[in-house]
Design an enzyme around this catalytic site. Sequence first.
Site, mmCIF file in Angstrom:
data_model
loop_
_atom_site.group_PDB
_atom_site.id
_atom_site.type_symbol
_atom_site.label_atom_id
_atom_site.label_comp_id
_atom_site.label_asym_id
_atom_site.label_seq_id
_atom_site.Cartn_x
_atom_site.Cartn_y
_atom_site.Cartn_z
ATOM 1 N N ARG A 171 0.824 -1.230 0.000
ATOM 2 C CA ARG A 171 0.000 0.000 0.000
ATOM 3 C C ARG A 171 0.851 1.271 0.000
ATOM 4 O O ARG A 171 0.486 2.270 0.636
ATOM 5 C CB ARG A 171 -0.950 0.052 1.198
ATOM 6 C CG ARG A 171 -1.880 -1.100 1.333
ATOM 7 C CD ARG A 171 -2.924 -1.174 0.225
ATOM 8 N NE ARG A 171 -3.632 -2.416 0.342
ATOM 9 C CZ ARG A 171 -3.195 -3.567 -0.186
ATOM 10 N NH1 ARG A 171 -2.078 -3.608 -0.895
ATOM 11 N NH2 ARG A 171 -3.877 -4.659 -0.035
ATOM 12 N N SER A 243 -10.645 -0.538 4.172
ATOM 13 C CA SER A 243 -9.867 -0.856 5.380
ATOM 14 C C SER A 243 -9.270 0.420 5.941
ATOM 15 O O SER A 243 -8.563 1.135 5.235
ATOM 16 C CB SER A 243 -8.722 -1.806 5.043
ATOM 17 O OG SER A 243 -9.238 -2.968 4.489
ATOM 18 N N GLU A 339 -4.614 3.429 6.951
ATOM 19 C CA GLU A 339 -4.332 3.259 5.514
ATOM 20 C C GLU A 339 -4.699 4.521 4.741
ATOM 21 O O GLU A 339 -3.926 4.959 3.892
ATOM 22 C CB GLU A 339 -5.100 2.040 4.993
ATOM 23 C CG GLU A 339 -4.645 1.596 3.626
ATOM 24 C CD GLU A 339 -5.324 0.318 3.142
ATOM 25 O OE1 GLU A 339 -5.203 -0.719 3.804
ATOM 26 O OE2 GLU A 339 -5.968 0.389 2.090
HETATM 27 C C1 FAD Z 1 -15.401 0.288 -0.017
HETATM 28 C C2 FAD Z 1 -13.918 0.434 -0.256
HETATM 29 C C3 FAD Z 1 -13.154 -0.691 -0.511
HETATM 30 C C4 FAD Z 1 -11.776 -0.584 -0.727
HETATM 31 N N1 FAD Z 1 -11.064 -1.709 -1.003
HETATM 32 C C5 FAD Z 1 -9.731 -1.645 -1.215
HETATM 33 C C6 FAD Z 1 -8.974 -2.810 -1.527
HETATM 34 O O1 FAD Z 1 -9.505 -3.910 -1.629
HETATM 35 N N2 FAD Z 1 -7.639 -2.676 -1.710
HETATM 36 C C7 FAD Z 1 -7.006 -1.472 -1.620
HETATM 37 O O2 FAD Z 1 -5.789 -1.427 -1.813
HETATM 38 N N3 FAD Z 1 -7.710 -0.338 -1.376
HETATM 39 C C8 FAD Z 1 -9.042 -0.391 -1.161
HETATM 40 N N4 FAD Z 1 -9.758 0.750 -0.879
HETATM 41 C C9 FAD Z 1 -9.055 2.050 -0.783
HETATM 42 C C10 FAD Z 1 -9.085 2.874 -2.083
HETATM 43 O O3 FAD Z 1 -10.069 2.406 -2.943
HETATM 44 C C11 FAD Z 1 -7.753 2.874 -2.823
HETATM 45 O O4 FAD Z 1 -6.714 3.291 -1.982
HETATM 46 C C12 FAD Z 1 -7.784 3.771 -4.066
HETATM 47 O O5 FAD Z 1 -6.678 3.469 -4.885
HETATM 48 C C13 FAD Z 1 -7.748 5.267 -3.763
HETATM 49 O O6 FAD Z 1 -7.849 5.961 -4.997
HETATM 50 P P1 FAD Z 1 -8.540 7.384 -5.094
HETATM 51 O O7 FAD Z 1 -8.483 7.812 -6.510
HETATM 52 O O8 FAD Z 1 -9.892 7.346 -4.473
HETATM 53 O O9 FAD Z 1 -7.537 8.237 -4.208
HETATM 54 P P2 FAD Z 1 -7.915 9.441 -3.229
HETATM 55 O O10 FAD Z 1 -8.604 8.905 -2.022
HETATM 56 O O11 FAD Z 1 -8.571 10.529 -3.972
HETATM 57 O O12 FAD Z 1 -6.443 9.910 -2.811
HETATM 58 C C14 FAD Z 1 -5.633 9.085 -1.989
HETATM 59 C C15 FAD Z 1 -4.217 9.676 -1.976
HETATM 60 O O13 FAD Z 1 -3.637 9.574 -3.277
HETATM 61 C C16 FAD Z 1 -3.318 10.869 -3.785
HETATM 62 N N5 FAD Z 1 -3.662 10.887 -5.219
HETATM 63 C C17 FAD Z 1 -4.821 10.468 -5.798
HETATM 64 N N6 FAD Z 1 -4.740 10.621 -7.120
HETATM 65 C C18 FAD Z 1 -3.514 11.145 -7.390
HETATM 66 C C19 FAD Z 1 -2.857 11.543 -8.582
HETATM 67 N N7 FAD Z 1 -3.432 11.430 -9.783
HETATM 68 N N8 FAD Z 1 -1.598 12.047 -8.478
HETATM 69 C C20 FAD Z 1 -0.991 12.178 -7.277
HETATM 70 N N9 FAD Z 1 -1.585 11.830 -6.104
HETATM 71 C C21 FAD Z 1 -2.835 11.311 -6.166
HETATM 72 C C22 FAD Z 1 -4.164 11.847 -2.986
HETATM 73 O O14 FAD Z 1 -3.559 13.112 -2.938
HETATM 74 C C23 FAD Z 1 -4.198 11.173 -1.636
HETATM 75 O O15 FAD Z 1 -3.004 11.456 -0.943
HETATM 76 C C24 FAD Z 1 -11.144 0.681 -0.682
HETATM 77 C C25 FAD Z 1 -11.927 1.821 -0.437
HETATM 78 C C26 FAD Z 1 -13.293 1.711 -0.225
HETATM 79 C C27 FAD Z 1 -14.119 2.936 -0.005
#
Ligand code: FAD
Length: 343
Positions: A171, A243, A339
């Site tokens: 992660r 998580s 996380e």
């Molecule tokens: C119901 C649910 C289930 C989930 N299951 C999993 C799972 O099974 N496995 C897992 O690993 N994760 C899981 N997650 C967590 C999440 O989905 C992941 O971490 C996902 O990759 C986050 O992406 P995001 O675009 O929403 O990032 P955001 O939440 O928008 O951002 C997260 C971080 O990344 C940075 N960021 C985002 N996009 C960029 C970019 N383009 N450039 C630079 N920085 C950036 C942001 O600044 C922030 O620091 C889950 C979440 C939920 C709500």
Amino acid sequence: MTDTELEALGVVRDAELAPLTTFAVPARAAYLARVESVEALRRVLSSPLAQLPRLVLGGGSNLLLTCDFDGLVIRMEIKGIELAADDEQGRTLVIGAGCGWSETVDELLSRGWGGLENLALVPGTVGGAAVQNIGAYGLEAAERIVSVDCINARTLEERTFDVSECDYGYRTSIFKNPEYADWIVTRVALRLPRAFEPRTGYKELAALFAGAAPESPLQVAEAVKALRRRKLPDPKVLPNAGSFFKNPVVSRVKQRHLLEDMPQLVSYPLAGGRAKLAAGWLIEAVGMKGARMGRAGVYERQALVLVNLGGATGAEIKALADEVARKVWLRFGVKLEPEPVIV
Ligand SMILES: Cc1cc2nc3c(=O)[nH]c(=O)nc-3n(C[C@H](O)[C@H](O)[C@H](O)COP(=O)(O)OP(=O)(O)OC[C@H]3O[C@@H](n4cnc5c(N)ncnc54)[C@H](O)[C@@H]3O)c2cc1C
């Protein structure tokens, strides 16, 4: 900047962020820029807004906002899936960082292209997945990532990070290192194997297939989706960020001591004399599964997930997380780390 100048950049003032995050907690951004192209992003980064504190937002599914953000929020909305190479071994795709991860997996599966099926239904964007190195059901994004295109928010330099430079781990990636905080991910190149290589070793998946080999990537994706729907709350119904805690990694000596006390502890040996503990098990063991504090709760079916029970603030969710971590620390001497990114 004048309203006309902001409008020309596609920026709005004093924007509500709750609908842009899966925790749905109230928080306002002084400025919100939704960017659909690298050019639009360059324009925003060349404006006076670039001097402000900055937060890049993907799908907001790994983020907890505990207060208003007095700066510039950049919502990554660069889309597009481009087939960059197609050969006997596999396909290379270059995908906009603003594409939804789950939607992209489904789109590729509908073209008959497997390789990401174990990561079906993970929320967020493709860019977020490359930052976070998402993982689920025996596969991590880093195993399919070839390279990551970025732009530097300060210098406007564009650079492609080869996967070997991304420093991927559990992660985490180089993009979470504060020294690389200026790099914004704009596109991600993924390599998908042509041959179907089902990965069903993960305990729950193995049980579902019960020794029978799946026939297609789609079949694996459907199984993963069914398992996820059973275990995880839908953020549209019960806002959450998946998580909330990482599974802590401890020394084998510490693992042995804990096991002497509690033989039921769920843990896995790792290389290098380390071991991973199931954070959910630890939280359940301190009686916090289903616990509530104000309008924040620990999900009753999965102790690793914190939920917004309706109208919670980010500070309330943070307070509950701190309480969970405190109890686990006092009982087991194990530190739980969040996380999601906490802002
Ligand atoms: C119901 C649910 C289930 C989930 N299951 C999993 C799972 O099974 N496995 C897992 O690993 N994760 C899981 N997650 C967590 C999440 O989905 C992941 O971490 C996902 O990759 C986050 O992406 P995001 O675009 O929403 O990032 P955001 O939440 O928008 O951002 C997260 C971080 O990344 C940075 N960021 C985002 N996009 C960029 C970019 N383009 N450039 C630079 N920085 C950036 C942001 O600044 C922030 O620091 C889950 C979440 C939920 C709500």
